[in-house]
Design an enzyme around this catalytic site. Structure first.
Site, PDB file in Angstrom:
ATOM      1  N   GLY A   1       0.450   5.767   0.977  1.00  0.00           N
ATOM      2  CA  GLY A   1      -0.388   6.815   1.540  1.00  0.00           C
ATOM      3  C   GLY A   1       0.250   8.162   1.346  1.00  0.00           C
ATOM      4  N   SER A   2      -0.358   9.177   1.934  1.00  0.00           N
ATOM      5  CA  SER A   2       0.166  10.526   1.800  1.00  0.00           C
ATOM      6  C   SER A   2       1.500  10.700   2.516  1.00  0.00           C
ATOM      7  CB  SER A   2      -0.851  11.529   2.343  1.00  0.00           C
ATOM      8  OG  SER A   2      -1.260  11.147   3.631  1.00  0.00           O
TER       9      SER A   2
ATOM     10  N   LYS B   1       5.668   0.886   7.737  1.00  0.00           N
ATOM     11  CA  LYS B   1       5.288   2.117   7.055  1.00  0.00           C
ATOM     12  C   LYS B   1       6.509   3.027   7.069  1.00  0.00           C
ATOM     13  CE  LYS B   1       1.069   3.622   7.761  1.00  0.00           C
ATOM     14  NZ  LYS B   1      -0.192   4.113   8.381  1.00  0.00           N
TER      15      LYS B   1
ATOM     16  N   ASP C   1      -9.963  10.126  10.218  1.00  0.00           N
ATOM     17  CA  ASP C   1      -9.907   9.634   8.840  1.00  0.00           C
ATOM     18  C   ASP C   1     -10.505   8.232   8.749  1.00  0.00           C
ATOM     19  OD1 ASP C   1      -9.397   9.843   6.143  1.00  0.00           O
ATOM     20  OD2 ASP C   1      -7.301   9.233   6.286  1.00  0.00           O
TER      21      ASP C   1
ATOM     22  N   GLY D   1       0.822  -1.203   0.000  1.00  0.00           N
ATOM     23  CA  GLY D   1       0.000   0.000   0.000  1.00  0.00           C
ATOM     24  C   GLY D   1       0.851   1.245   0.000  1.00  0.00           C
TER      25      GLY D   1
ATOM     26  N   VAL E   1       3.980   1.489   2.247  1.00  0.00           N
ATOM     27  CA  VAL E   1       3.692   0.426   3.204  1.00  0.00           C
ATOM     28  C   VAL E   1       4.180  -0.884   2.598  1.00  0.00           C
ATOM     29  CG1 VAL E   1       1.944  -0.748   4.574  1.00  0.00           C
ATOM     30  CG2 VAL E   1       1.626   1.660   3.953  1.00  0.00           C
TER      31      VAL E   1
END
Length: 359
Positions: A26-27, A46, A137, A24, A31
């Protein structure tokens, strides 16, 4: 910030580990799946290298190391590499996110399953709110499942400490994903409050029940989304196939006045997630034709054409940069390419919606 590991993390920290495939992004950064070489156990790492990514990943680490709940992903530890890269180690949830599960099981989930997952999410929110933390979130992509069906809240990069806490995180700015944000949050009115998570829970339930993003069929671009959610009296379409209990539960979550919105503890007694509750009996309509108890709500999937023309503007196509000032949206300077004119046709996943994180 010095290197090392958090002493309060509840899992055995990996001394030697190897990075696996990307699972994955993200901002904050990336990940990866990872393996503890000493035990063979799997976990997730992460990583962030940019200044903004480090800021949010460090904030997530600070939040996670203070939590200990079966309804929140567990921190294993962290390490700094050369003072410029942060790795945060988190337990591995083999089932993936609720968004993944929804896609893998026909695009939407059965209401019985939604009830179970919603109760687990509520238990996590209750724990966070009792500890003065707002997730900020909440959405299907940030709720993870184990292979045995355990549900845990994840991704605390936007989370904030509120009210009576010895080390509060500043509340300035807006953080989260716009389509799941509460109206008062988008207006940045009165600071962040736990009630905003309950609105996001309602949007997450709609996401599970329909397989679509909240507000699907009503909003065609990000500017329209922000203005409509923040300033109108509207709410996202409720699933038309939902039970009376389910619709009433959404009414309690998606109350536009945060003062009237039910709290996590109250919702845990609602019959949608607690079949033994008798609180619903007094207000439950006698049949589907008895609509007077519920406020007028549009359950259709038709888009509102009135919002599209005046709010569409010749603006640049969004970049991959997920960090931008919230004022850009309010000033109508941020939009979408004309190649994506309709919400339902091209914006079928949350990946094309930016996560707002400003300070």
């Amino acid at each position: 910030m010095s290197g090392g590991y958090y002493s309060k993390c509840s899992c055995s920290r990996p001394v030697e580990w190897v990075k696996g495939k990307t699972v994955g992004s993200g901002s904050f950064g990336s990940v990866h799946l990872a393996m503890n070489k000493a035990t063979g156990g799997l976990f997730v790492v992460k990583s962030a290298e940019s200044d903004s990514g480090l800021q949010f990943l460090e904030s997530e680490a600070e939040i996670l190391e203070s939590l200990d709940s079966p309804h929140v992903v567990k921190c294993i530890g962290k390490e700094m590499c050369g003072g410029k890269k942060l790795n945060l180690f988190i337990e591995y949830m083999a089932g993936g996110s609720l968004a993944d599960v929804t896609q893998q099981f026909g695009g939407k989930l059965d209401e019985m399953v939604i009830r179970l997952y919603t109760r687990e999410i509520l238990l996590g929110l209750k724990y966070l709110h009792e500890n003065g933390i707002v997730h900020s979130d909440l959405k299907c992509r940030n709720v993870l499942l184990s292979s045995s069906g355990d549900v845990k809240l994840a991704d605390f990069g936007c989370s904030k400490r509120v009210k009576k806490h010895p080390n509060p995180i500043p509340l300035a700015g807006v953080a989260g994903s716009p389509l799941w944000m509460a109206p008062e949050t988008l207006r940045n009115q009165g600071g962040l409050d736990c009630a905003s998570d309950i609105w996001s829970l309602g949007c997450t339930i709609i996401e599970m029940a329909t397989g679509n993003l909240p507000w699907a069929g009503k909003i065609s671009n990000p500017v329209s989304a922000v203005l409509r959610i923040a300033c109108s009296e509207d709410r996202p379409n409720f699933p038309s196939h939902f039970s009376q209990e389910g619709l009433d539960f959404l009414e309690k979550c998606l109350e536009r006045d945060p003062r009237k919105r039910w709290k996590a503890e109250e919702l845990l007694h609602h019959p949608f997630v607690n079949p033994e509750s008798e609180e619903f009996a007094a207000s439950s309509p006698a049949s589907v034709l008895d609509r007077s108890i519920f406020p007028e709500t549009d359950y259709s999937d038709e888009s509102d054409e009135e919002d599209e023309t005046p709010l569409r503007s010749p603006v640049p196509k969004p970049t991959t940069n997920r960090f931008f000032p919230f004022s850009i949206l309010c000033e109508n300077k941020f939009g979408v390419s004309e190649q994506h004119p309709r919400f339902g046709e091209h914006w079928s996943t949350s990946e094309e919606w930016i996560t707002v994180r400003t300070s």
